[in-house]
Design a protein around this motif. Structure first.
Motif, PDB file in Angstrom:
ATOM      1  N   ALA A   1       2.611   3.844 -12.684  1.00  0.00           N
ATOM      2  CA  ALA A   1       3.239   5.071 -13.180  1.00  0.00           C
ATOM      3  C   ALA A   1       3.275   5.066 -14.704  1.00  0.00           C
ATOM      4  CB  ALA A   1       4.651   5.209 -12.606  1.00  0.00           C
ATOM      5  N   PHE A   2       3.577   3.918 -15.272  1.00  0.00           N
ATOM      6  CA  PHE A   2       3.622   3.836 -16.734  1.00  0.00           C
ATOM      7  C   PHE A   2       2.231   3.922 -17.362  1.00  0.00           C
ATOM      8  CE2 PHE A   2       8.001   2.248 -16.152  1.00  0.00           C
ATOM      9  CZ  PHE A   2       8.626   3.201 -16.942  1.00  0.00           C
ATOM     10  N   GLU A   3       1.196   3.577 -16.612  1.00  0.00           N
ATOM     11  CA  GLU A   3      -0.175   3.764 -17.099  1.00  0.00           C
ATOM     12  C   GLU A   3      -0.465   5.257 -17.256  1.00  0.00           C
ATOM     13  OE1 GLU A   3      -2.425   1.621 -18.354  1.00  0.00           O
ATOM     14  OE2 GLU A   3      -0.778   0.175 -18.155  1.00  0.00           O
ATOM     15  N   TYR A   4       0.018   6.074 -16.314  1.00  0.00           N
ATOM     16  CA  TYR A   4      -0.119   7.533 -16.437  1.00  0.00           C
ATOM     17  C   TYR A   4       0.551   7.988 -17.730  1.00  0.00           C
ATOM     18  CZ  TYR A   4      -1.768   8.645 -11.662  1.00  0.00           C
ATOM     19  OH  TYR A   4      -2.487   8.789 -10.512  1.00  0.00           O
ATOM     20  N   ALA A   5       1.741   7.455 -17.968  1.00  0.00           N
ATOM     21  CA  ALA A   5       2.484   7.852 -19.170  1.00  0.00           C
ATOM     22  C   ALA A   5       1.751   7.421 -20.439  1.00  0.00           C
ATOM     23  CB  ALA A   5       3.886   7.249 -19.130  1.00  0.00           C
ATOM     24  N   LYS A   6       1.203   6.212 -20.458  1.00  0.00           N
ATOM     25  CA  LYS A   6       0.475   5.720 -21.637  1.00  0.00           C
ATOM     26  C   LYS A   6      -0.742   6.589 -21.943  1.00  0.00           C
ATOM     27  CE  LYS A   6       1.571   0.800 -21.424  1.00  0.00           C
ATOM     28  NZ  LYS A   6       1.042  -0.526 -21.081  1.00  0.00           N
ATOM     29  N   ARG A   7      -1.396   7.074 -20.910  1.00  0.00           N
ATOM     30  CA  ARG A   7      -2.569   7.932 -21.103  1.00  0.00           C
ATOM     31  C   ARG A   7      -2.167   9.342 -21.531  1.00  0.00           C
ATOM     32  NH1 ARG A   7      -4.346   5.402 -16.000  1.00  0.00           N
ATOM     33  NH2 ARG A   7      -3.731   7.322 -14.963  1.00  0.00           N
ATOM     34  N   GLY A   8      -0.865   9.600 -21.582  1.00  0.00           N
ATOM     35  CA  GLY A   8      -0.390  10.910 -22.005  1.00  0.00           C
ATOM     36  C   GLY A   8      -0.479  11.967 -20.928  1.00  0.00           C
ATOM     37  N   GLU A   9      -0.708  11.525 -19.700  1.00  0.00           N
ATOM     38  CA  GLU A   9      -0.874  12.494 -18.616  1.00  0.00           C
ATOM     39  C   GLU A   9       0.455  13.048 -18.121  1.00  0.00           C
ATOM     40  OE1 GLU A   9      -4.233  11.532 -15.801  1.00  0.00           O
ATOM     41  OE2 GLU A   9      -3.915   9.570 -16.726  1.00  0.00           O
ATOM     42  N   LEU A  10       1.487  12.228 -18.124  1.00  0.00           N
ATOM     43  CA  LEU A  10       2.807  12.640 -17.651  1.00  0.00           C
ATOM     44  C   LEU A  10       3.895  11.950 -18.464  1.00  0.00           C
ATOM     45  CD1 LEU A  10       2.272  12.262 -13.788  1.00  0.00           C
ATOM     46  CD2 LEU A  10       2.617  14.420 -14.995  1.00  0.00           C
ATOM     47  N   ASP A  11       5.016  12.638 -18.616  1.00  0.00           N
ATOM     48  CA  ASP A  11       6.202  12.030 -19.206  1.00  0.00           C
ATOM     49  C   ASP A  11       6.981  11.433 -18.032  1.00  0.00           C
ATOM     50  OD1 ASP A  11       8.414  11.307 -20.685  1.00  0.00           O
ATOM     51  OD2 ASP A  11       9.149  13.353 -20.950  1.00  0.00           O
ATOM     52  N   ILE A  12       7.054  10.113 -17.971  1.00  0.00           N
ATOM     53  CA  ILE A  12       7.629   9.441 -16.811  1.00  0.00           C
ATOM     54  C   ILE A  12       8.858   8.629 -17.183  1.00  0.00           C
ATOM     55  CG2 ILE A  12       7.197   7.690 -15.030  1.00  0.00           C
ATOM     56  CD1 ILE A  12       4.301   8.625 -14.995  1.00  0.00           C
TER      57      ILE A  12
ATOM     58  N   GLU B   1       0.792  -1.224   0.000  1.00  0.00           N
ATOM     59  CA  GLU B   1       0.000   0.000   0.000  1.00  0.00           C
ATOM     60  C   GLU B   1       0.830   1.282   0.000  1.00  0.00           C
ATOM     61  OE1 GLU B   1      -3.502   2.074   2.599  1.00  0.00           O
ATOM     62  OE2 GLU B   1      -3.451  -0.114   2.514  1.00  0.00           O
ATOM     63  N   PRO B   2       1.853   1.426   0.863  1.00  0.00           N
ATOM     64  CA  PRO B   2       2.623   2.681   0.832  1.00  0.00           C
ATOM     65  C   PRO B   2       3.306   2.920  -0.512  1.00  0.00           C
ATOM     66  CG  PRO B   2       3.104   1.445   2.820  1.00  0.00           C
ATOM     67  CD  PRO B   2       2.284   0.544   1.943  1.00  0.00           C
ATOM     68  N   SER B   3       3.780   1.880  -1.129  1.00  0.00           N
ATOM     69  CA  SER B   3       4.453   2.027  -2.415  1.00  0.00           C
ATOM     70  C   SER B   3       3.473   2.467  -3.498  1.00  0.00           C
ATOM     71  CB  SER B   3       5.115   0.702  -2.797  1.00  0.00           C
ATOM     72  OG  SER B   3       5.852   0.857  -3.969  1.00  0.00           O
ATOM     73  N   VAL B   4       2.354   1.771  -3.595  1.00  0.00           N
ATOM     74  CA  VAL B   4       1.377   2.057  -4.646  1.00  0.00           C
ATOM     75  C   VAL B   4       0.658   3.384  -4.388  1.00  0.00           C
ATOM     76  CG1 VAL B   4      -0.730   1.237  -5.777  1.00  0.00           C
ATOM     77  CG2 VAL B   4       1.082  -0.388  -5.184  1.00  0.00           C
ATOM     78  N   VAL B   5       0.137   3.555  -3.192  1.00  0.00           N
ATOM     79  CA  VAL B   5      -0.601   4.788  -2.862  1.00  0.00           C
ATOM     80  C   VAL B   5       0.340   5.985  -2.876  1.00  0.00           C
ATOM     81  CG1 VAL B   5      -1.954   5.965  -1.075  1.00  0.00           C
ATOM     82  CG2 VAL B   5      -2.395   3.561  -1.592  1.00  0.00           C
ATOM     83  N   GLY B   6       1.542   5.810  -2.351  1.00  0.00           N
ATOM     84  CA  GLY B   6       2.513   6.902  -2.355  1.00  0.00           C
ATOM     85  C   GLY B   6       2.866   7.357  -3.760  1.00  0.00           C
ATOM     86  N   THR B   7       3.110   6.393  -4.642  1.00  0.00           N
ATOM     87  CA  THR B   7       3.424   6.728  -6.033  1.00  0.00           C
ATOM     88  C   THR B   7       2.233   7.421  -6.683  1.00  0.00           C
ATOM     89  OG1 THR B   7       4.981   4.893  -6.211  1.00  0.00           O
ATOM     90  CG2 THR B   7       4.106   5.776  -8.277  1.00  0.00           C
ATOM     91  N   ARG B   8       1.049   6.889  -6.463  1.00  0.00           N
ATOM     92  CA  ARG B   8      -0.172   7.484  -7.028  1.00  0.00           C
ATOM     93  C   ARG B   8      -0.355   8.922  -6.536  1.00  0.00           C
ATOM     94  NH1 ARG B   8      -4.463   3.880  -5.263  1.00  0.00           N
ATOM     95  NH2 ARG B   8      -3.498   2.392  -6.700  1.00  0.00           N
ATOM     96  N   ASN B   9      -0.134   9.164  -5.242  1.00  0.00           N
ATOM     97  CA  ASN B   9      -0.285  10.514  -4.686  1.00  0.00           C
ATOM     98  C   ASN B   9       0.710  11.491  -5.301  1.00  0.00           C
ATOM     99  OD1 ASN B   9      -2.371   9.665  -3.039  1.00  0.00           O
ATOM    100  ND2 ASN B   9      -1.086   9.470  -1.213  1.00  0.00           N
ATOM    101  N   VAL B  10       1.953  11.054  -5.453  1.00  0.00           N
ATOM    102  CA  VAL B  10       2.978  11.920  -6.052  1.00  0.00           C
ATOM    103  C   VAL B  10       2.631  12.226  -7.510  1.00  0.00           C
ATOM    104  CG1 VAL B  10       5.394  12.032  -6.788  1.00  0.00           C
ATOM    105  CG2 VAL B  10       4.831  11.248  -4.479  1.00  0.00           C
ATOM    106  N   LEU B  11       2.198  11.217  -8.260  1.00  0.00           N
ATOM    107  CA  LEU B  11       1.850  11.444  -9.664  1.00  0.00           C
ATOM    108  C   LEU B  11       0.647  12.375  -9.799  1.00  0.00           C
ATOM    109  CD1 LEU B  11       2.455   7.871 -11.090  1.00  0.00           C
ATOM    110  CD2 LEU B  11       3.939   9.881 -11.295  1.00  0.00           C
ATOM    111  N   ASN B  12      -0.344  12.229  -8.907  1.00  0.00           N
ATOM    112  CA  ASN B  12      -1.492  13.150  -8.928  1.00  0.00           C
ATOM    113  C   ASN B  12      -1.056  14.579  -8.613  1.00  0.00           C
ATOM    114  OD1 ASN B  12      -3.458  11.284  -9.689  1.00  0.00           O
ATOM    115  ND2 ASN B  12      -3.836  10.655  -7.579  1.00  0.00           N
ATOM    116  N   ALA B  13      -0.141  14.724  -7.664  1.00  0.00           N
ATOM    117  CA  ALA B  13       0.382  16.060  -7.330  1.00  0.00           C
ATOM    118  C   ALA B  13       1.148  16.640  -8.516  1.00  0.00           C
ATOM    119  CB  ALA B  13       1.280  15.982  -6.097  1.00  0.00           C
ATOM    120  N   CYS B  14       1.883  15.795  -9.224  1.00  0.00           N
ATOM    121  CA  CYS B  14       2.616  16.254 -10.409  1.00  0.00           C
ATOM    122  C   CYS B  14       1.659  16.710 -11.506  1.00  0.00           C
ATOM    123  CB  CYS B  14       3.531  15.151 -10.930  1.00  0.00           C
ATOM    124  SG  CYS B  14       4.916  14.812  -9.828  1.00  0.00           S
ATOM    125  N   LEU B  15       0.540  15.989 -11.656  1.00  0.00           N
ATOM    126  CA  LEU B  15      -0.481  16.400 -12.629  1.00  0.00           C
ATOM    127  C   LEU B  15      -1.034  17.778 -12.280  1.00  0.00           C
ATOM    128  CD1 LEU B  15      -2.565  13.148 -13.263  1.00  0.00           C
ATOM    129  CD2 LEU B  15      -1.324  14.485 -14.970  1.00  0.00           C
TER     130      LEU B  15
END
Length: 181
Positions: free
Chosen positions: A83-94, A12-26
């Motif tokens: 994280a790579f799903e975010y990149a595939k959707r074009g939301e972030l360059d990761i 959970e900390p790894s997945v949720v933490g990464t998700r939170n950081v990526l949302n903040a980056c968006l």
């Protein structure tokens, strides 16, 4: 219950933490995000050819991680694939980096796994914190082959191991971590 709790505590900390950081980056409209993951996201892959270096094409096998109850590696693998799903959707360059061990001055206030490993080795094998008498790091020929070719192509260079260890020792000493208990 213990295994279930441990599984949640590591995934959970790894997945949720990464998700939170990526949302903040968006929200911040970041152009590029560098995810510092772990070797755990790539190393648990029993089907990877032994003679082929592990690189960005290799992922830890989720079923192998579950079978061996290696929830740390499972969490890192899930987080990185999200994280790579975010990149595939074009939301972030990761871009991701998967270090095996991080040696040098600690940037965080608490001891992480890499720091604990080195600190334990220092306390067990070194006579004096400022004078290294026995460097217990050795190169192993038959270990997994990992590739950092793409990082090196971008201009990244290795720091000398001795320099990194000296930085670590000085930082640990400043924080009082080398004192015998």
């Amino acid at each position: 219950m213990c295994n279930r709790r441990r599984r949640v505590d590591l995934i959970e900390p790894s997945v949720v933490g990464t998700r939170n950081v990526l949302n903040a980056c968006l929200k911040a409209k970041a152009k590029r995000v560098v995810v510092v993951s772990s070797i755990g996201a790539v190393i648990v892959n029993p089907n990877w050819p032994k003679d082929q270096a592990m690189d960005e094409e290799c992922w830890s096998d989720r079923d192998s991680c579950k079978t061996t109850k290696n929830y740390y590696c499972l969490g890192k693998t899930i987080a990185e694939s999200e994280a790579f799903e975010y990149a595939k959707r074009g939301e972030l360059d990761i871009v991701t980096v998967c270090p095996s061990i991080v040696i040098g001055t600690m940037l965080q206030p608490t001891i992480n796994s890499s720091s604990l490993l080195l600190l334990t080795m220092l306390k067990e094998n070194f006579v004096d914190s400022m004078h290294v008498y026995h460097d217990s790091f050795t190169e192993v020929d038959d270990c997994e082959k990992l590739s950092s070719e793409k990082l090196q192509d971008l201009g990244w260079k290795y720091r000398p191991l001795e320099e990194s260890i000296v930085d670590s020792v000085m930082n640990y000493e400043e924080r009082g971590l080398l004192l015998k208990k």
